[in-house]
Design a protein around this motif. Structure first.
Motif, PDB file in Angstrom:
ATOM      1  N   ARG A 164      -0.850  -9.488   5.970  1.00 53.42           N
ATOM      2  CA  ARG A 164      -0.379  -8.544   6.978  1.00 53.42           C
ATOM      3  C   ARG A 164      -1.117  -7.205   6.948  1.00 53.42           C
ATOM      4  O   ARG A 164      -0.743  -6.275   7.652  1.00 53.42           O
ATOM      5  N   GLN A 165      -2.193  -7.101   6.120  1.00 53.63           N
ATOM      6  CA  GLN A 165      -2.888  -5.827   5.985  1.00 53.63           C
ATOM      7  C   GLN A 165      -4.325  -5.901   6.505  1.00 53.63           C
ATOM      8  O   GLN A 165      -4.749  -5.041   7.275  1.00 53.63           O
ATOM      9  N   CYS A 186      -0.696   2.199  -4.812  1.00 53.93           N
ATOM     10  CA  CYS A 186      -0.481   0.835  -4.321  1.00 53.93           C
ATOM     11  C   CYS A 186      -0.052  -0.083  -5.457  1.00 53.93           C
ATOM     12  O   CYS A 186      -0.406   0.136  -6.624  1.00 53.93           O
ATOM     13  N   LEU A 199       0.803  -1.221   0.000  1.00 53.97           N
ATOM     14  CA  LEU A 199       0.000   0.000   0.000  1.00 53.97           C
ATOM     15  C   LEU A 199       0.837   1.272   0.000  1.00 53.97           C
ATOM     16  O   LEU A 199       0.389   2.313  -0.465  1.00 53.97           O
ATOM     17  N   ALA A 239      -9.693  -4.630   9.210  1.00 47.21           N
ATOM     18  CA  ALA A 239      -8.268  -4.832   9.433  1.00 47.21           C
ATOM     19  C   ALA A 239      -8.024  -6.173  10.116  1.00 47.21           C
ATOM     20  O   ALA A 239      -8.946  -6.806  10.632  1.00 47.21           O
ATOM     21  N   ASP A 248       7.970  -1.202   6.645  1.00 44.49           N
ATOM     22  CA  ASP A 248       8.688  -2.441   6.960  1.00 44.49           C
ATOM     23  C   ASP A 248      10.204  -2.225   6.968  1.00 44.49           C
ATOM     24  O   ASP A 248      10.976  -3.171   7.092  1.00 44.49           O
ATOM     25  N   ARG A 269     -11.214  -1.813   1.915  1.00 39.87           N
ATOM     26  CA  ARG A 269     -10.895  -2.586   3.124  1.00 39.87           C
ATOM     27  C   ARG A 269     -12.186  -2.944   3.849  1.00 39.87           C
ATOM     28  O   ARG A 269     -12.952  -2.075   4.240  1.00 39.87           O
ATOM     29  N   LEU A 283      -9.136   2.731   2.378  1.00 44.88           N
ATOM     30  CA  LEU A 283      -9.111   2.280   3.766  1.00 44.88           C
ATOM     31  C   LEU A 283     -10.254   2.947   4.518  1.00 44.88           C
ATOM     32  O   LEU A 283     -10.254   4.165   4.713  1.00 44.88           O
ATOM     33  N   GLU A 319       6.581  -2.666   1.879  1.00 48.37           N
ATOM     34  CA  GLU A 319       5.958  -1.544   2.572  1.00 48.37           C
ATOM     35  C   GLU A 319       7.033  -0.618   3.154  1.00 48.37           C
ATOM     36  O   GLU A 319       8.029  -1.081   3.721  1.00 48.37           O
TER      37      GLU A 319
END
Length: 566
Positions: free
Chosen positions: A527-528, A508, A348, A550, A394, A547, A474, A391
């Protein structure tokens, strides 16, 4: 659809009443319910609870549930709303027979004449302000209208002129003659018919008068043979009037009205008026905006019919108003999608990574499981090359001890791919990190080390050469106040709008398979969270994902804390 799993764990108070009626032999052992929406807006999740309750009860008792449109107010009703309501009911898994209150307008008119002929209804020519002042208060009796004792013939003649359109709107109304001193304000000569010179979406210009809901409600139920008329709690004080109308005309039967507490959801408004304002003032994109509590909004956001049915079943029905935590609804859809949603990788907030010792121009296909909870879902192939995206968050240049993702000199695992180590950080003139130079260990293909060494961090990634640019939306709560009934004095509900309720990311990068997703299909972005392809805007040329929820499960954590403290 098989609804066996939809039945409540034990009989709620409504089913207990029905069980008692059946034991007494009432209604010839039949159970007939109805869901009666007014087509003046889109259905919200509170209506969804009522749909599941009424249709679920009918199914539990091998009965029937009608979908009946209470279309008695032509000023607010539209065919668009009728169509959307039918779609929502069918989406939840029910295929009802459809009825309209407007089909009974002739019956209503005849029953109004019956009340006039028995001296129990009259035409009142007071102004609206005079009627308001003469109605009294909960502690002060009302005052009889000066027109209350008109003769039967005079009332008949005036009512006929109302029907023909000979009076202007507001000039007069037809009222029931009950008791202006009654403790229940609803029983103080309530209105039965008002003049509305509006075209009706089904009957056109046939009528210049339309019945009030309280007058029509019981008669609609009686005409359809409803046995149990299930309403929300605000109609409890209307029940004596419901019964009075049925008792004072030649109705074919007398249904039993039962009330339950409506659904109140945290961080949410359920008022149709407020939802209409949000749409008309373009605060949201429409009735199906994924931030809206409408069933179409939940559907577009990626919620499933099964999740709504389970939610309605597990919160149950009560006689007491309460606030339901929206985290519980999110917990339910998260549990379902964890089992059913295919996995995919989407970055993202992309940060470019160049793997210096990987062959230039080479692209290999690496297998990735679609769903670890369902081996039958199979695998997909993931393109991997010298340049990838991860990301931005990260990576941390000066990482604390508990940061297990990528930092200079640290090795991490790329999901389904290789171990990589960060060797160099490239920044722009302002000092922002714009690229990482890494090296990979070719012996760790698939994400495992043959020498058994462990890495604590596993990152998702997307190929720079084959990845597809996408828009990701989101969504969060539309409001910042948990209980919207607790607004500060002088504040409006719009004062609590959440400025972060929608964050749109347009840069994204998604794995190629996601561009081919069918609109509405839901995935777990590793992981999102859980995301679905938007039902309106998504295409292979312009992928758009919403989304749903979460990965963070605050409801489960809350329950664990409660259990540990017990």
């Amino acid at each position: 659809m098989n609804h066996t799993e939809e039945k409540a764990k034990g009989p709620d108070f409504i089913r207990q009443i029905i069980n008692e009626d059946l034991e007494k032999g009432l209604n010839e052992g039949k159970v007939h319910t109805r869901f009666p929406p007014e087509p003046n807006g889109y259905l919200h999740i509170g209506h969804g609870k009522s749909i599941c309750l009424n249709f679920g009860i009918a199914q539990d008792y091998n009965g029937v549930c009608n979908l009946r449109f209470d279309d008695t107010n032509p000023t607010k009703e539209e065919q668009e709303y009728v169509d959307s309501i039918i779609e929502d009911v069918r989406w939840l898994g029910f295929n009802p027979e459809i009825f309209f209150a407007s089909d009974y307008f002739d019956n209503f008119y005849d029953w109004a004449l019956e009340l006039i002929d028995s001296g129990k209804a009259y035409v009142d020519s007071q102004s609206a302000e005079e009627m308001r002042l003469n109605r009294g208060t909960p502690t002060k009796p009302g005052t009889d209208s000066p027109y209350r004792n008109r003769t039967v013939q005079e009332n008949r003649d005036l009512f006929e002129k109302m029907r023909k359109g000979e009076f202007e709107e507001g000039a007069c109304i037809l009222r029931a003659k009950i008791d202006m001193a009654h403790q229940n304000m609803n029983m103080r000569d309530p209105a039965i018919y008002r003049i509305r010179k509006e075209s009706h979406h089904r009957t056109g210009n046939k009528w210049n008068i339309y019945p009030m809901y309280d007058f029509a409600h019981g008669f609609e139920d009686a005409l359809e043979g409803i046995t149990h008329s299930i309403c929300t709690l605000e109609f409890e004080n209307h029940r004596p009037l419901y019964d009075w109308f049925l008792d004072n005309v030649s109705a074919p039967c007398h249904p039993k009205q039962i009330e339950f507490a409506r659904l109140n959801l945290s961080y949410t408004v359920m008022s149709k008026r407020k939802l209409l304002e949000l749409v008309s003032e373009k605060i949201v994109s429409g009735w199906d905006d994924p931030r809206m509590p409408t069933l179409s909004g939940f559907r577009r956001r990626g919620y499933t019919p099964a999740s709504i049915r389970r939610f309605a079943r597990e919160i149950g029905v009560s006689k007491v108003n309460s606030l339901v935590d929206i985290n519980f609804l999110q917990y339910i859809i998260r549990e379902e999608l964890n089992l059913s949603a295919d996995r995919a990788m989407a970055v993202l907030d992309p940060l470019k990574v160049t793997i210096s010792n990987y062959p230039e121009g080479q692209i290999e296909e690496l297998p990735g499981e679609n769903n670890p909870s369902n081996p039958e879902a199979g695998e997909r192939m993931l393109p991997f090359g010298r340049e990838i995206y991860i990301e931005h968050n990260d990576f941390m240049e000066d990482a604390p001890k508990k940061f297990f993702r990528l930092s200079p000199g640290r090795e991490v695992r790329l999901k389904h791919a290789y171990f990589i180590t960060c060797d160099e950080v490239i920044k722009d003139d302002d000092g922002n990190v714009i690229e990482l130079i890494c090296s990979y260990d070719p012996e760790t293909k698939g994400g495992d080390s043959p020498d058994g060494r462990k890495v604590k961090g596993t990152l998702h990634w997307v190929s720079a050469a084959k990845g597809i640019r996408a828009e990701v939306r989101l969504y969060d709560h539309l409001f910042t106040l948990e209980n919207m009934d607790d607004m500060e004095e002088g504040k409006d509900y719009k004062d609590y709008l959440n400025p972060e309720s929608l964050v749109t990311k347009t840069e994204c990068i998604i794995e190629p398979s996601l561009a081919l997703a069918e609109p509405g299909k839901t995935f777990q972005f590793l992981r999102q969270g859980y995301f679905c392809a938007d039902s309106k805007d998504h295409s292979a040329d312009h992928p758009v994902f919403n989304r749903t929820v979460a990965l963070k499960d605050s409801w489960a954590k809350l329950q664990n804390k409660k259990n540990q403290g017990a």
